[in-house]
Design an enzyme around this catalytic site. Structure first.
Site: not given
Ligand code: ADP
Length: 409
Positions: A15, A22, A102, A191, A252, A343, A345, A392
């Site tokens: 990816n 990655k 990807r 996505h 964005r 979503g 966390n 993914e």
């Molecule tokens: P990417 O699109 O780069 O793969 P991720 O899916 O890893 O990103 O999401 C990253 C984002 O998730 C971070 O910028 C942060 O805002 C959010 N995030 C991670 N942990 C938490 C948390 N505990 N609470 C709120 N937001 C979180």
């Protein structure tokens, strides 16, 4: 140390993004992750190569942190090839049997996983103008692996493919016909691997066939998109011609009036590239509150920071607008899925997205939500609410493997 059988099949997933590469090696049939690596911040002095050797049934282990600065993707790929050749020595007899790449944008030609041949590579090159920010690094990875492993079949898996089932009234923009016909301007959606993976997991969790389910999938990472899934198929999604449309994201803008960039260009000295950079890298949460980190914004909001409060409110409001429109587009919804960084966390964001929607059959259970359960809806909720960890890379590996097995049989 690695409990692999010599009948196991290894699939390497690559990816290659705008500033990171990655890669993961999965072992099949048990779908375990045996090696994962990441080179991040390519081009910056903070770039590094982290490699995790995942022994089956144990926690991931950081085995290397290479302090070398990776100035280009090309340098990054050569470090990965070196890692893979060392990895190869540790697992005699077992060889990677498929390499899956990807690819962000498949245009309207690539609607399913595709075995990479010289003519496919040529077609991918021709698609570069549709995704100038994303595809070049994806395709560089394909070319380097194609040269390095000429005997291993390679498969391109497209982020856009899952959304090829959108009806024309959802993918067409109300702009001149010739823009669509001559320049292929339409909603493609992105996505796809993530929405497809979490939808499949949701079906398993509900114990029902995916083809019977209507779902709203919310991928809330740094990039973010919503997807309306009807009887297992994508029928609408918030990202459009490029990943810029839709939800408010880390950096964005998401949906904006198309005349805004035209107006700004007219009254300022900004070039096309600068404007593109601002809308992709300096907008969204970053623009509203100076940070793309939702955890930080929620903390700042608690301390009374007005910019953080506005950013979070706008972010949640946009998600709720999409939930509303997809409820109507689908008519009946079985489950809403939260996935990716925010979503998965943030119980707080999930709660705010679902609050006061009982009238629409959506009722979150605060306790289950905070406990990070997979199922977080109240028993009284007509629509189930779920938190599903996206994968993914595994979805890409599954599809590439399936494609090769189908071609062989
Ligand atoms: P990417 O699109 O780069 O793969 P991720 O899916 O890893 O990103 O999401 C990253 C984002 O998730 C971070 O910028 C942060 O805002 C959010 N995030 C991670 N942990 C938490 C948390 N505990 N609470 C709120 N937001 C979180």
């Amino acid at each position: 140390m690695m409990k692999l059988n010599n009948t196991d099949q290894l699939v390497l997933v690559i990816n290659s993004g705008s500033s990171s590469i990655k890669y993961t090696v999965f072992s099949f049939p048990n779908e375990s992750n045996v090696l994962h690596g990441e080179i991040s911040d390519i081009g910056s002095i903070h770039s590094y190569h982290r490699i995790y050797l995942n022994c089956v049934d144990t926690e991931p282990m950081l085995i290397e942190r290479d302090k070398e600065v990776f100035k280009t993707h090309d340098q990054g790929f050569h470090s990965i090839l070196d890692t893979l050749s060392r990895f190869d020595e540790t697992i005699d007899d077992l060889e990677i049997s498929v390499i899956a790449h990807r690819i962000v944008h498949g245009g309207d030609e690539f609607i399913s996983p595709t075995v990479i041949t010289d003519s496919v590579l040529k077609q991918l090159d021709e698609l570069l103008h549709l995704a100038p920010l994303h595809n070049p690094n994806n395709i560089l990875g394909v070319k380097i692996c194609h040269d390095a492993f000429p005997s291993i079949p390679q498969v391109a898996v497209f982020d856009t493919a899952f959304h090829q089932t959108l009806p024309d009234y959802a993918y067409r923009y109300a702009i001149p016909q010739s823009w669509y016909e001559d320049y292929k301007i339409r909603r493609y959606g992105f996505h796809g691997s993530s929405h497809q993976y979490v939808a499949t997991q949701a079906a398993q969790l509900l114990g029902r066939p995916l083809a019977d389910l209507n779902l709203i999938s919310l991928h809330l990472g740094n990039g973010a998109s919503a997807c309306a899934i009807k009887q297992g198929k994508s029928i609408d999604t918030s990202m459009g011609f490029t990943p810029m449309e839709g939800l408010i994201m880390g950096s964005r803008s998401g949906d904006i009036d198309a005349s805004i960039p035209l107006y700004i260009q007219e009254i300022s000295e900004l070039t096309d590239e600068q404007l593109e950079h601002i809308l992709n890298e300096q907008s969204g949460l970053q623009a509203l509150a100076g940070s793309n980190d939702m955890a930080e914004l929620l903390e700042r909001e608690k301390k009374g920071d007005d910019a953080a409060k506005l950013a979070v409110a706008a972010y949640v409001y946009r998600i709720r607008k999409y939930i509303g429109s997809y409820l109507v587009a689908l008519g009946h919804v079985d489950a809403i899925i939260f996935t990716a960084g925010v979503g998965e966390n943030s119980a707080e964001i999930r709660l705010r997205c679902c609050q006061d929607l009982e009238l629409f059959g959506i009722k979150i259970n605060s306790d289950l939500n905070v406990k990070q359960n997979k199922l977080i809806s109240d028993v009284s909720s007509a629509i189930k609410i779920m938190v599903i960890h996206t994968n993914e890379e595994l979805q890409i590996a599954l599809e590439a493997r399936q494609k090769i097995m189908k071609d062989v049989s």
